[in-house]
Design an enzyme around this catalytic site. Sequence first.
Site, mmCIF file in Angstrom:
data_model
loop_
_atom_site.group_PDB
_atom_site.id
_atom_site.type_symbol
_atom_site.label_atom_id
_atom_site.label_comp_id
_atom_site.label_asym_id
_atom_site.label_seq_id
_atom_site.Cartn_x
_atom_site.Cartn_y
_atom_site.Cartn_z
ATOM 1 N N LYS A 202 15.812 39.145 18.821
ATOM 2 C CA LYS A 202 16.189 39.535 17.614
ATOM 3 C C LYS A 202 17.380 40.343 17.680
ATOM 4 O O LYS A 202 17.462 41.469 18.453
ATOM 5 C CB LYS A 202 15.142 40.584 16.982
ATOM 6 C CG LYS A 202 15.248 41.332 15.669
ATOM 7 C CD LYS A 202 14.011 41.741 15.113
ATOM 8 C CE LYS A 202 14.268 42.589 13.836
ATOM 9 N NZ LYS A 202 13.160 42.979 13.234
ATOM 10 N N THR A 203 18.526 40.238 16.810
ATOM 11 C CA THR A 203 19.570 40.972 16.849
ATOM 12 C C THR A 203 20.335 40.890 15.380
ATOM 13 O O THR A 203 19.986 40.345 14.477
ATOM 14 C CB THR A 203 20.620 40.372 17.846
ATOM 15 O OG1 THR A 203 21.591 41.349 18.365
ATOM 16 C CG2 THR A 203 21.556 39.063 17.635
#
Length: 302
Positions: A202-203
């Site tokens: 997740k970014t």
Amino acid sequence: MPEADREGERYALDQPQQTPGFYLKGSHQLDWGMKNRMARVFDPRSGRTVMLAIDHGYFQGPTTGLERIDLSIVPLLPSCDALFCTRGILRTVIPAQCQKPMVLRASGGPSILRDELSDEEIAMDMDDAVRLNAAGVGIQVFIGGEHETRSVHNMTRLVDAGLRAGVPVMGITAVGKAMVRDAKYFRLACRIIAELGAQYVKTYYVDDGFETITASCPVPIVMAGGKKLPELEALTMAYSAVQQGACGVDMGRNIFQSGAPQAMIEAVAAVVHKNLKPKQAFELFRSLKADAERGAANVAAE
Ligand code: 5RP
């Protein structure tokens, strides 16, 4: 030649990574249980996910929009592909008959009262994730942070436990205050997280070069929402992220802090799964919001 063009060549943006035999990048050599859990989170029809992130209480307490999860979030469950929450909220508030896949926050430690948020530990046993029928677990990794090595080690221990149990780990790029949020930083952080074994990452979205982050990360990336934006901007960000290779979103505040969370999650889902363009998605948001307001006015008048 401008730097951006050379970067495009080096990341071979026109040659997507092959995924023989399975639809998710980097997942084709995983075991059946792991693939099955990934397939519960990432819709096999689009290869993408709309995860609703409501884990904020693990360090922020009852933050705006999450004061009463039973009232604000439970009604949204049918509209997400997966929920990202803590085990405490899962056990106490989320109805056990809910069939949505649950991804559980597995790190914790410092609260918002502390300056240094990277001082985290693993905060949940993999045994408990299995007991709770979790579809995955998520953990912060603070690349460049004060406790970088510990947070990386937290993740690798969780990955080892996940591999034993068949539970995928989502590594989350947690950005310290001193870090520059650019493509160079996120390429580094996402790649380290994938190299060290996380099954997806997740970014955050960046305007310049996001496609190089997804291209150089060998596992699926889901876009983090970040602070609340006007709805059109949030929808535009989600659209840009999936068009540039993200396999969906894990959004929180931009959904549950919206003036119309149900309308917003449906607009985000149309962007993610149907490639609806931002302006059309915003129109969808506005019309769903207007319908909901009319419905509420009618109920009040009865
Ligand atoms: C921070 C997190 C959060 O706890 C949360 O999931 C963030 O969601 P959003 O920024 O969309 O409100 O993972 O890294």
